[in-house]
Scaffold this motif. Sequence first.
Motif, PDB file in Angstrom:
ATOM      1  N   SER A 113       3.515   9.317   2.916  1.00  0.00           N
ATOM      2  CA  SER A 113       3.253   8.010   2.318  1.00  0.00           C
ATOM      3  C   SER A 113       4.044   6.830   2.883  1.00  0.00           C
ATOM      4  CB  SER A 113       3.472   8.082   0.801  1.00  0.00           C
ATOM      5  OG  SER A 113       2.579   8.994   0.221  1.00  0.00           O
ATOM      6  N   PRO A 114       5.274   6.998   3.419  1.00  0.00           N
ATOM      7  CA  PRO A 114       6.009   5.817   3.893  1.00  0.00           C
ATOM      8  C   PRO A 114       5.225   4.935   4.852  1.00  0.00           C
ATOM      9  CG  PRO A 114       7.493   7.684   3.819  1.00  0.00           C
ATOM     10  CD  PRO A 114       6.118   8.220   3.509  1.00  0.00           C
ATOM     11  N   LYS A 115       4.444   5.546   5.721  1.00  0.00           N
ATOM     12  CA  LYS A 115       3.651   4.760   6.665  1.00  0.00           C
ATOM     13  C   LYS A 115       2.609   3.915   5.935  1.00  0.00           C
ATOM     14  CE  LYS A 115       0.663   5.338  10.724  1.00  0.00           C
ATOM     15  NZ  LYS A 115       0.130   6.310  11.724  1.00  0.00           N
ATOM     16  N   GLY A 116       1.890   4.510   4.987  1.00  0.00           N
ATOM     17  CA  GLY A 116       0.874   3.776   4.238  1.00  0.00           C
ATOM     18  C   GLY A 116       1.464   2.695   3.356  1.00  0.00           C
ATOM     19  N   VAL A 117       2.601   2.977   2.728  1.00  0.00           N
ATOM     20  CA  VAL A 117       3.249   1.977   1.870  1.00  0.00           C
ATOM     21  C   VAL A 117       3.672   0.766   2.699  1.00  0.00           C
ATOM     22  CG1 VAL A 117       5.248   1.507   0.398  1.00  0.00           C
ATOM     23  CG2 VAL A 117       4.018   3.671   0.163  1.00  0.00           C
ATOM     24  N   LEU A 118       4.307   1.009   3.850  1.00  0.00           N
ATOM     25  CA  LEU A 118       4.752  -0.096   4.706  1.00  0.00           C
ATOM     26  C   LEU A 118       3.567  -0.872   5.261  1.00  0.00           C
ATOM     27  CD1 LEU A 118       7.051  -1.590   6.162  1.00  0.00           C
ATOM     28  CD2 LEU A 118       6.876   0.112   7.993  1.00  0.00           C
ATOM     29  N   GLU A 119       2.515  -0.166   5.661  1.00  0.00           N
ATOM     30  CA  GLU A 119       1.342  -0.828   6.242  1.00  0.00           C
ATOM     31  C   GLU A 119       0.707  -1.790   5.257  1.00  0.00           C
ATOM     32  OE1 GLU A 119      -2.984   0.450   8.207  1.00  0.00           O
ATOM     33  OE2 GLU A 119      -1.570   1.975   7.519  1.00  0.00           O
ATOM     34  N   HIS A 120       0.595  -1.401   4.005  1.00  0.00           N
ATOM     35  CA  HIS A 120      -0.070  -2.258   3.015  1.00  0.00           C
ATOM     36  C   HIS A 120       0.861  -3.301   2.414  1.00  0.00           C
ATOM     37  CE1 HIS A 120      -3.848  -0.121   3.093  1.00  0.00           C
ATOM     38  NE2 HIS A 120      -3.259   1.035   2.852  1.00  0.00           N
ATOM     39  N   SER A 121       2.161  -3.005   2.322  1.00  0.00           N
ATOM     40  CA  SER A 121       3.088  -3.972   1.709  1.00  0.00           C
ATOM     41  C   SER A 121       3.486  -5.071   2.682  1.00  0.00           C
ATOM     42  CB  SER A 121       4.333  -3.257   1.186  1.00  0.00           C
ATOM     43  OG  SER A 121       5.014  -2.608   2.233  1.00  0.00           O
ATOM     44  N   GLY A 122       3.551  -4.778   3.971  1.00  0.00           N
ATOM     45  CA  GLY A 122       3.777  -5.819   4.969  1.00  0.00           C
ATOM     46  C   GLY A 122       5.216  -6.084   5.330  1.00  0.00           C
ATOM     47  N   SER A 123       6.189  -5.528   4.598  1.00  0.00           N
ATOM     48  CA  SER A 123       7.597  -5.743   4.935  1.00  0.00           C
ATOM     49  C   SER A 123       8.430  -4.583   4.408  1.00  0.00           C
ATOM     50  CB  SER A 123       8.122  -7.055   4.345  1.00  0.00           C
ATOM     51  OG  SER A 123       8.282  -6.958   2.942  1.00  0.00           O
ATOM     52  N   VAL A 124       9.606  -4.414   5.020  1.00  0.00           N
ATOM     53  CA  VAL A 124      10.510  -3.339   4.621  1.00  0.00           C
ATOM     54  C   VAL A 124      10.969  -3.525   3.178  1.00  0.00           C
ATOM     55  CG1 VAL A 124      12.791  -2.332   5.046  1.00  0.00           C
ATOM     56  CG2 VAL A 124      11.287  -2.877   6.978  1.00  0.00           C
ATOM     57  N   GLY A 125      11.366  -4.753   2.838  1.00  0.00           N
ATOM     58  CA  GLY A 125      11.884  -5.016   1.497  1.00  0.00           C
ATOM     59  C   GLY A 125      10.855  -4.757   0.417  1.00  0.00           C
ATOM     60  N   LEU A 126       9.643  -5.239   0.646  1.00  0.00           N
ATOM     61  CA  LEU A 126       8.581  -5.046  -0.347  1.00  0.00           C
ATOM     62  C   LEU A 126       8.208  -3.567  -0.452  1.00  0.00           C
ATOM     63  CD1 LEU A 126       6.966  -6.679  -2.327  1.00  0.00           C
ATOM     64  CD2 LEU A 126       5.234  -7.055  -0.557  1.00  0.00           C
ATOM     65  N   ALA A 127       8.266  -2.849   0.660  1.00  0.00           N
ATOM     66  CA  ALA A 127       7.987  -1.409   0.627  1.00  0.00           C
ATOM     67  C   ALA A 127       9.000  -0.683  -0.260  1.00  0.00           C
ATOM     68  CB  ALA A 127       8.010  -0.832   2.044  1.00  0.00           C
ATOM     69  N   LEU A 128      10.283  -1.044  -0.138  1.00  0.00           N
ATOM     70  CA  LEU A 128      11.315  -0.414  -0.971  1.00  0.00           C
ATOM     71  C   LEU A 128      11.115  -0.763  -2.448  1.00  0.00           C
ATOM     72  CD1 LEU A 128      14.478  -0.937   1.280  1.00  0.00           C
ATOM     73  CD2 LEU A 128      13.205   1.183   0.905  1.00  0.00           C
ATOM     74  N   VAL A 129      10.697  -2.007  -2.715  1.00  0.00           N
ATOM     75  CA  VAL A 129      10.412  -2.401  -4.101  1.00  0.00           C
ATOM     76  C   VAL A 129       9.270  -1.559  -4.668  1.00  0.00           C
ATOM     77  CG1 VAL A 129       9.542  -4.277  -5.560  1.00  0.00           C
ATOM     78  CG2 VAL A 129      11.296  -4.746  -3.833  1.00  0.00           C
ATOM     79  N   VAL A 130       8.248  -1.318  -3.854  1.00  0.00           N
ATOM     80  CA  VAL A 130       7.100  -0.502  -4.287  1.00  0.00           C
ATOM     81  C   VAL A 130       7.556   0.919  -4.640  1.00  0.00           C
ATOM     82  CG1 VAL A 130       4.985   0.621  -3.479  1.00  0.00           C
ATOM     83  CG2 VAL A 130       5.322  -1.828  -3.098  1.00  0.00           C
ATOM     84  N   TRP A 131       8.465   1.470  -3.828  1.00  0.00           N
ATOM     85  CA  TRP A 131       8.953   2.821  -4.116  1.00  0.00           C
ATOM     86  C   TRP A 131       9.714   2.875  -5.443  1.00  0.00           C
ATOM     87  CZ3 TRP A 131       7.325   7.136  -2.103  1.00  0.00           C
ATOM     88  CH2 TRP A 131       6.775   7.135  -0.821  1.00  0.00           C
ATOM     89  N   VAL A 132      10.560   1.885  -5.702  1.00  0.00           N
ATOM     90  CA  VAL A 132      11.334   1.872  -6.950  1.00  0.00           C
ATOM     91  C   VAL A 132      10.409   1.670  -8.153  1.00  0.00           C
ATOM     92  CG1 VAL A 132      13.109   0.662  -8.257  1.00  0.00           C
ATOM     93  CG2 VAL A 132      13.437   1.080  -5.807  1.00  0.00           C
ATOM     94  N   LEU A 133       9.479   0.698  -8.053  1.00  0.00           N
ATOM     95  CA  LEU A 133       8.565   0.442  -9.168  1.00  0.00           C
ATOM     96  C   LEU A 133       7.616   1.622  -9.384  1.00  0.00           C
ATOM     97  CD1 LEU A 133       7.642  -3.334  -8.735  1.00  0.00           C
ATOM     98  CD2 LEU A 133       9.214  -2.284 -10.367  1.00  0.00           C
ATOM     99  N   GLY A 134       7.256   2.310  -8.291  1.00  0.00           N
ATOM    100  CA  GLY A 134       6.414   3.503  -8.432  1.00  0.00           C
ATOM    101  C   GLY A 134       7.092   4.551  -9.295  1.00  0.00           C
ATOM    102  N   GLY A 135       8.409   4.716  -9.122  1.00  0.00           N
ATOM    103  CA  GLY A 135       9.159   5.647  -9.960  1.00  0.00           C
ATOM    104  C   GLY A 135       9.202   5.192 -11.411  1.00  0.00           C
ATOM    105  N   CYS A 136       9.338   3.874 -11.625  1.00  0.00           N
ATOM    106  CA  CYS A 136       9.369   3.348 -13.002  1.00  0.00           C
ATOM    107  C   CYS A 136       8.035   3.583 -13.711  1.00  0.00           C
ATOM    108  CB  CYS A 136       9.682   1.851 -12.980  1.00  0.00           C
ATOM    109  SG  CYS A 136      11.328   1.450 -12.361  1.00  0.00           S
ATOM    110  N   ILE A 137       6.922   3.364 -12.999  1.00  0.00           N
ATOM    111  CA  ILE A 137       5.607   3.595 -13.594  1.00  0.00           C
ATOM    112  C   ILE A 137       5.408   5.069 -13.910  1.00  0.00           C
ATOM    113  CG2 ILE A 137       3.127   3.424 -13.183  1.00  0.00           C
ATOM    114  CD1 ILE A 137       4.595   0.749 -13.693  1.00  0.00           C
ATOM    115  N   ALA A 138       5.870   5.936 -13.008  1.00  0.00           N
ATOM    116  CA  ALA A 138       5.777   7.379 -13.269  1.00  0.00           C
ATOM    117  C   ALA A 138       6.581   7.756 -14.511  1.00  0.00           C
ATOM    118  CB  ALA A 138       6.265   8.167 -12.055  1.00  0.00           C
ATOM    119  N   ALA A 139       7.729   7.098 -14.708  1.00  0.00           N
ATOM    120  CA  ALA A 139       8.551   7.372 -15.894  1.00  0.00           C
ATOM    121  C   ALA A 139       7.825   6.969 -17.176  1.00  0.00           C
ATOM    122  CB  ALA A 139       9.888   6.641 -15.778  1.00  0.00           C
ATOM    123  N   LEU A 140       7.156   5.800 -17.165  1.00  0.00           N
ATOM    124  CA  LEU A 140       6.392   5.370 -18.343  1.00  0.00           C
ATOM    125  C   LEU A 140       5.284   6.370 -18.660  1.00  0.00           C
ATOM    126  CD1 LEU A 140       5.967   1.512 -17.747  1.00  0.00           C
ATOM    127  CD2 LEU A 140       7.570   2.656 -19.283  1.00  0.00           C
ATOM    128  N   GLY A 141       4.552   6.786 -17.620  1.00  0.00           N
ATOM    129  CA  GLY A 141       3.492   7.762 -17.837  1.00  0.00           C
ATOM    130  C   GLY A 141       4.030   9.081 -18.355  1.00  0.00           C
TER     131      GLY A 141
END
Length: 485
Positions: free
Chosen positions: A16-44
Amino acid sequence: LYLSVRNIIGSGIFISPKGVLEHSGSVGLALVVWVLGGCIAALGSLCYAELGVTIPKSGGDYSYVTEIFGGLMGFLLLWSAVLIMYPTTLAVIALTFSSYVLQPVFPDCVPPYMATRMLSATCLLLLTWVNCSSVRMATRIQDVFTVGKLMALGLIIVVGLVQICNGNYEALTPQVAFSLDRTPSVGQIALAFLQASFAFSGWNFLNYVTEEVVEPRRNLPRAIYISIPLVTFVYTLTNIAYFSSMSPEELLSSNAVAVTFGEKLLGMFSVIMPISVALSTFGGINGYLFTSSRLCFSGAREGHLPSLLAMIHFKNCTPIPALLVCCAATIVILCIGETHNLINYVSFINYLSYGVTIAGLLYYRWKKPNLYRPIKVNLLVPVCYLMFWALLLGFSLYSEPVVCGVGLVIMLTGVPVYFLGVHWKEKPKCIYNFIERATYVGQRLCFVVFPQFDPIEIDSPSEKTDRSSGRGSLSAHTPFYPTHF
């Protein structure tokens, strides 16, 4: 806790790192997506914990949706899982296995299409044979090969931290990390979340074995509170390690990110990386085969799938017909899909299933407000999850209408199948004769029988037969041969 972490951490973090970076467009935003992805998984996960102790049935989403919304909704979820979610996930993991094995052989180019497919199919057939032969052997493979994924991730994180300590963190500084060559659309960010969600899939695994969890009221929340933050931390550190030594352009051009990482930093020991990832993905294929075959088995016992899939080998006690169906469906997917499109398929359908299940939690609160709930989450938790869910699926459908639309169409094809196969109670006799003959042939070929039977059902077949589904309730004509073997 061990089961939860083992089933979340899998091959997704190597894909997934390649796909996340490709769609997010930047390193920083990709890392934010990874952290928020974990938060959403926690809510679920918290919502699923409430459902798991309120409806204490193994089977996860399928059991909850069937209980809350009825047979049709449960069947559609099962239908999409059998046709899309599990075969597609297996195909992605198998393709990752073959890519990492073949990358050292083809270091300067993409491994040939046929080579990756043939190796993936060979691995899949081998593990299907193992699962058909012995449950004990399959579980031992799962435990042993878990070491591969942990070794690979541990090596990546340690080497990445050494790089950062040596001052190689320019790409991680805010001014560089959030610099955008292009501004991603909201739809692209939604697709980045779908890519990340593939790596977090497995957070609801304990709900598939709720009946086997000791003291679920205490242990389900405990597993969630520890495992989801731990996995999010590991995934974020892994991505930070990647970016400490690889430019975004290098990561996007790599066909096997961990192999490229190893070649840059490990020198003569770089061969450790593809071996570790191959071990990880090999174990992942085994784990998903084990789980998906059990879902087919459960669906057949409920009458939503052919009764043959609810049978097990008379000696090895393995669900051979269900395993063969999962293997065949995966091989078909292998021949028609590309890895990152497949991830979008499975992530979209996964999120759709999660959303329907959590909406069921709210509906169940309204329908049965006085029902005893050992765990009761704040209403803001499911509401926040569903708001995020609606935005994510809406923008994903807008950005990838073909990929997401095909997934929806495949799911909806289950509606006529349900009404013809399950709801229609008075089928012509010729249909039952065909089903019984096919079941008989399947039993003979696979040496399978029903795992247990009630003598009352044998004595009164006319009262117990469920002809609406042609399923495993025994009739006078249903072949059942525990003594013939």
